[in-house]
Design a protein around this motif. Structure first.
Motif, PDB file in Angstrom:
ATOM      1  N   LEU A   1       0.851  -1.190   0.000  1.00 12.61           N
ATOM      2  CA  LEU A   1       0.000   0.000   0.000  1.00 12.61           C
ATOM      3  C   LEU A   1       0.885   1.238   0.000  1.00 12.61           C
ATOM      4  O   LEU A   1       1.928   1.260   0.674  1.00 12.61           O
ATOM      5  CB  LEU A   1      -0.883   0.032   1.260  1.00 12.61           C
ATOM      6  CG  LEU A   1      -2.155  -0.804   1.275  1.00 12.61           C
ATOM      7  CD1 LEU A   1      -2.874  -0.592   2.606  1.00 12.61           C
ATOM      8  CD2 LEU A   1      -3.072  -0.479   0.111  1.00 12.61           C
ATOM      9  N   LEU A   2       0.464   2.262  -0.735  1.00 13.95           N
ATOM     10  CA  LEU A   2       1.196   3.527  -0.790  1.00 13.95           C
ATOM     11  C   LEU A   2       0.428   4.602  -0.039  1.00 13.95           C
ATOM     12  O   LEU A   2      -0.809   4.607  -0.024  1.00 13.95           O
ATOM     13  CB  LEU A   2       1.389   3.959  -2.249  1.00 13.95           C
ATOM     14  CG  LEU A   2       2.098   2.947  -3.160  1.00 13.95           C
ATOM     15  CD1 LEU A   2       2.244   3.521  -4.566  1.00 13.95           C
ATOM     16  CD2 LEU A   2       3.465   2.548  -2.595  1.00 13.95           C
ATOM     17  N   ASN A   3       1.159   5.519   0.581  1.00 10.66           N
ATOM     18  CA  ASN A   3       0.510   6.613   1.300  1.00 10.66           C
ATOM     19  C   ASN A   3      -0.048   7.655   0.330  1.00 10.66           C
ATOM     20  O   ASN A   3       0.407   7.784  -0.804  1.00 10.66           O
ATOM     21  CB  ASN A   3       1.526   7.284   2.235  1.00 10.66           C
ATOM     22  CG  ASN A   3       0.849   8.259   3.179  1.00 10.66           C
ATOM     23  OD1 ASN A   3      -0.274   8.024   3.631  1.00 10.66           O
ATOM     24  ND2 ASN A   3       1.502   9.366   3.479  1.00 10.66           N
ATOM     25  N   ASP A   4      -1.066   8.367   0.785  1.00  3.39           N
ATOM     26  CA  ASP A   4      -1.558   9.574   0.111  1.00  3.39           C
ATOM     27  C   ASP A   4      -2.113  10.476   1.203  1.00  3.39           C
ATOM     28  O   ASP A   4      -2.176  10.076   2.372  1.00  3.39           O
ATOM     29  CB  ASP A   4      -2.627   9.214  -0.940  1.00  3.39           C
ATOM     30  CG  ASP A   4      -3.882   8.649  -0.302  1.00  3.39           C
ATOM     31  OD1 ASP A   4      -4.636   9.419   0.337  1.00  3.39           O
ATOM     32  OD2 ASP A   4      -4.126   7.426  -0.410  1.00  3.39           O
ATOM     33  N   ASP A   5      -2.479  11.696   0.838  1.00  2.00           N
ATOM     34  CA  ASP A   5      -2.907  12.674   1.857  1.00  2.00           C
ATOM     35  C   ASP A   5      -4.410  12.636   2.129  1.00  2.00           C
ATOM     36  O   ASP A   5      -4.887  13.383   2.986  1.00  2.00           O
ATOM     37  CB  ASP A   5      -2.537  14.095   1.416  1.00  2.00           C
ATOM     38  CG  ASP A   5      -1.037  14.321   1.424  1.00  2.00           C
ATOM     39  OD1 ASP A   5      -0.326  13.574   2.125  1.00  2.00           O
ATOM     40  OD2 ASP A   5      -0.578  15.248   0.728  1.00  2.00           O
TER      41      ASP A   5
ATOM     42  N   THR B   1      -6.883   9.518   1.709  1.00  5.12           N
ATOM     43  CA  THR B   1      -7.629   8.329   2.142  1.00  5.12           C
ATOM     44  C   THR B   1      -7.701   8.296   3.666  1.00  5.12           C
ATOM     45  O   THR B   1      -6.672   8.411   4.342  1.00  5.12           O
ATOM     46  CB  THR B   1      -6.943   7.045   1.617  1.00  5.12           C
ATOM     47  OG1 THR B   1      -6.803   7.137   0.203  1.00  5.12           O
ATOM     48  CG2 THR B   1      -7.767   5.811   1.972  1.00  5.12           C
ATOM     49  N   PRO B   2      -8.911   8.159   4.236  1.00  2.00           N
ATOM     50  CA  PRO B   2      -9.028   8.134   5.703  1.00  2.00           C
ATOM     51  C   PRO B   2      -8.305   6.933   6.318  1.00  2.00           C
ATOM     52  O   PRO B   2      -8.298   5.836   5.738  1.00  2.00           O
ATOM     53  CB  PRO B   2     -10.542   8.032   5.940  1.00  2.00           C
ATOM     54  CG  PRO B   2     -11.176   8.468   4.675  1.00  2.00           C
ATOM     55  CD  PRO B   2     -10.223   8.096   3.577  1.00  2.00           C
ATOM     56  N   MET B   3      -7.705   7.162   7.474  1.00  2.00           N
ATOM     57  CA  MET B   3      -6.985   6.083   8.166  1.00  2.00           C
ATOM     58  C   MET B   3      -7.883   4.877   8.421  1.00  2.00           C
ATOM     59  O   MET B   3      -7.462   3.721   8.233  1.00  2.00           O
ATOM     60  CB  MET B   3      -6.404   6.602   9.480  1.00  2.00           C
ATOM     61  CG  MET B   3      -5.255   7.568   9.261  1.00  2.00           C
ATOM     62  SD  MET B   3      -4.533   8.064  10.839  1.00  2.00           S
ATOM     63  CE  MET B   3      -3.119   9.010  10.260  1.00  2.00           C
TER      64      MET B   3
ATOM     65  N   VAL C   1      -8.245   2.607   5.408  1.00  2.00           N
ATOM     66  CA  VAL C   1      -7.060   1.773   5.146  1.00  2.00           C
ATOM     67  C   VAL C   1      -7.041   0.572   6.105  1.00  2.00           C
ATOM     68  O   VAL C   1      -6.753  -0.559   5.690  1.00  2.00           O
ATOM     69  CB  VAL C   1      -5.763   2.607   5.264  1.00  2.00           C
ATOM     70  CG1 VAL C   1      -4.539   1.729   5.053  1.00  2.00           C
ATOM     71  CG2 VAL C   1      -5.781   3.761   4.260  1.00  2.00           C
TER      72      VAL C   1
ATOM     73  N   MET D   1      -1.060   0.396   8.755  1.00  2.00           N
ATOM     74  CA  MET D   1      -1.574   1.672   8.235  1.00  2.00           C
ATOM     75  C   MET D   1      -0.676   2.830   8.684  1.00  2.00           C
ATOM     76  O   MET D   1      -0.326   3.714   7.877  1.00  2.00           O
ATOM     77  CB  MET D   1      -3.019   1.864   8.698  1.00  2.00           C
ATOM     78  CG  MET D   1      -3.681   3.138   8.215  1.00  2.00           C
ATOM     79  SD  MET D   1      -3.224   4.600   9.158  1.00  2.00           S
ATOM     80  CE  MET D   1      -3.954   4.198  10.741  1.00  2.00           C
TER      81      MET D   1
ATOM     82  N   VAL E   1       2.577   2.883   6.793  1.00  2.00           N
ATOM     83  CA  VAL E   1       2.397   3.482   5.459  1.00  2.00           C
ATOM     84  C   VAL E   1       2.309   4.995   5.591  1.00  2.00           C
ATOM     85  O   VAL E   1       2.941   5.742   4.824  1.00  2.00           O
ATOM     86  CB  VAL E   1       1.132   2.930   4.763  1.00  2.00           C
ATOM     87  CG1 VAL E   1       0.946   3.581   3.411  1.00  2.00           C
ATOM     88  CG2 VAL E   1       1.202   1.417   4.618  1.00  2.00           C
ATOM     89  N   HIS E   2       1.557   5.447   6.587  1.00  2.00           N
ATOM     90  CA  HIS E   2       1.350   6.890   6.793  1.00  2.00           C
ATOM     91  C   HIS E   2       2.674   7.604   7.073  1.00  2.00           C
ATOM     92  O   HIS E   2       2.903   8.712   6.571  1.00  2.00           O
ATOM     93  CB  HIS E   2       0.372   7.078   7.959  1.00  2.00           C
ATOM     94  CG  HIS E   2       0.105   8.506   8.304  1.00  2.00           C
ATOM     95  ND1 HIS E   2      -0.600   9.357   7.468  1.00  2.00           N
ATOM     96  CD2 HIS E   2       0.445   9.235   9.394  1.00  2.00           C
ATOM     97  CE1 HIS E   2      -0.679  10.551   8.042  1.00  2.00           C
ATOM     98  NE2 HIS E   2      -0.055  10.506   9.204  1.00  2.00           N
TER      99      HIS E   2
ATOM    100  N   LEU F   1      -6.457   5.804  -2.744  1.00  2.00           N
ATOM    101  CA  LEU F   1      -5.549   4.766  -2.240  1.00  2.00           C
ATOM    102  C   LEU F   1      -4.934   3.939  -3.373  1.00  2.00           C
ATOM    103  O   LEU F   1      -5.652   3.416  -4.228  1.00  2.00           O
ATOM    104  CB  LEU F   1      -6.328   3.839  -1.293  1.00  2.00           C
ATOM    105  CG  LEU F   1      -5.542   2.698  -0.650  1.00  2.00           C
ATOM    106  CD1 LEU F   1      -4.451   3.226   0.260  1.00  2.00           C
ATOM    107  CD2 LEU F   1      -6.501   1.794   0.123  1.00  2.00           C
TER     108      LEU F   1
HETATM  109  N1  TYC Z   1      -2.096   9.610   5.029  1.00  2.00           N
HETATM  110  C1  TYC Z   1      -3.517   9.301   5.192  1.00  2.00           C
HETATM  111  C2  TYC Z   1      -4.159  10.328   6.121  1.00  2.00           C
HETATM  112  O1  TYC Z   1      -3.463  11.085   6.770  1.00  2.00           O
HETATM  113  C3  TYC Z   1      -3.718   7.890   5.774  1.00  2.00           C
HETATM  114  C4  TYC Z   1      -3.254   6.815   4.855  1.00  2.00           C
HETATM  115  C5  TYC Z   1      -2.578   5.727   5.374  1.00  2.00           C
HETATM  116  C6  TYC Z   1      -3.519   6.843   3.495  1.00  2.00           C
HETATM  117  C7  TYC Z   1      -2.164   4.679   4.553  1.00  2.00           C
HETATM  118  C8  TYC Z   1      -3.099   5.824   2.644  1.00  2.00           C
HETATM  119  O2  TYC Z   1      -2.045   3.703   2.373  1.00  2.00           O
HETATM  120  C9  TYC Z   1      -2.438   4.727   3.181  1.00  2.00           C
HETATM  121  N2  TYC Z   1      -5.482  10.332   6.187  1.00  2.00           N
END
Ligand code: TYC
Length: 103
Positions: A28-32, A34-36, A39, A58, A61-62, A95
């Motif tokens: 899994l890759l992080n992004d700003d 997608t809710p925790m 994930v 999770m 990844v965050h 995600l």
């Molecule tokens: N960074 C996201 C947030 O702050 C949480 C997140 C975690 C998103 C893991 C993607 O694969 C992921 N809501």
């Protein structure tokens, strides 16, 4: 079959015996956005991981940008990637889930 073709066929056979088929990691890759919680749900639902461990992955990844969900034969890994990608899209989250061959 020529002698050379025969030799090539034997080399391939030998290699197949030495090297078992590689396993693939699903990552899994992080992004700003997608809710925790989403994930964590994905990790529980598609990778059969219990909530406490799913939360740890999770958060990894965050904070680190990426994290491994599991390791599978190629076709199973591809199915997981497709399932997670479709589920995220259905819920309109960006995600990203990828697969990588194990080194
Ligand atoms: N960074 C996201 C947030 O702050 C949480 C997140 C975690 C998103 C893991 C993607 O694969 C992921 N809501």
């Amino acid at each position: 079959m020529t002698t050379q073709q025969q030799h090539h066929a034997e080399l391939l056979e030998h290699k197949a015996k030495l090297a078992p088929p590689p396993f693939w990691s699903v990552v899994l890759l992080n992004d700003d956005f997608t809710p925790m919680d989403f994930v964590v749900d994905v990790l529980m639902k598609f990778f059969n991981i219990r909530e406490e461990h799913a939360t740890r992955i999770m958060l990894q990844v965050h904070t680190e940008g990426r994290g491994k969900c599991g390791t599978y034969p190629k076709d199973i890994a591809a199915t997981k990637v497709a399932q997670v990608s479709e589920y995220a899209r259905e819920h309109q989250h960006p995600l990203q889930c990828i697969m990588e061959v194990e080194k």
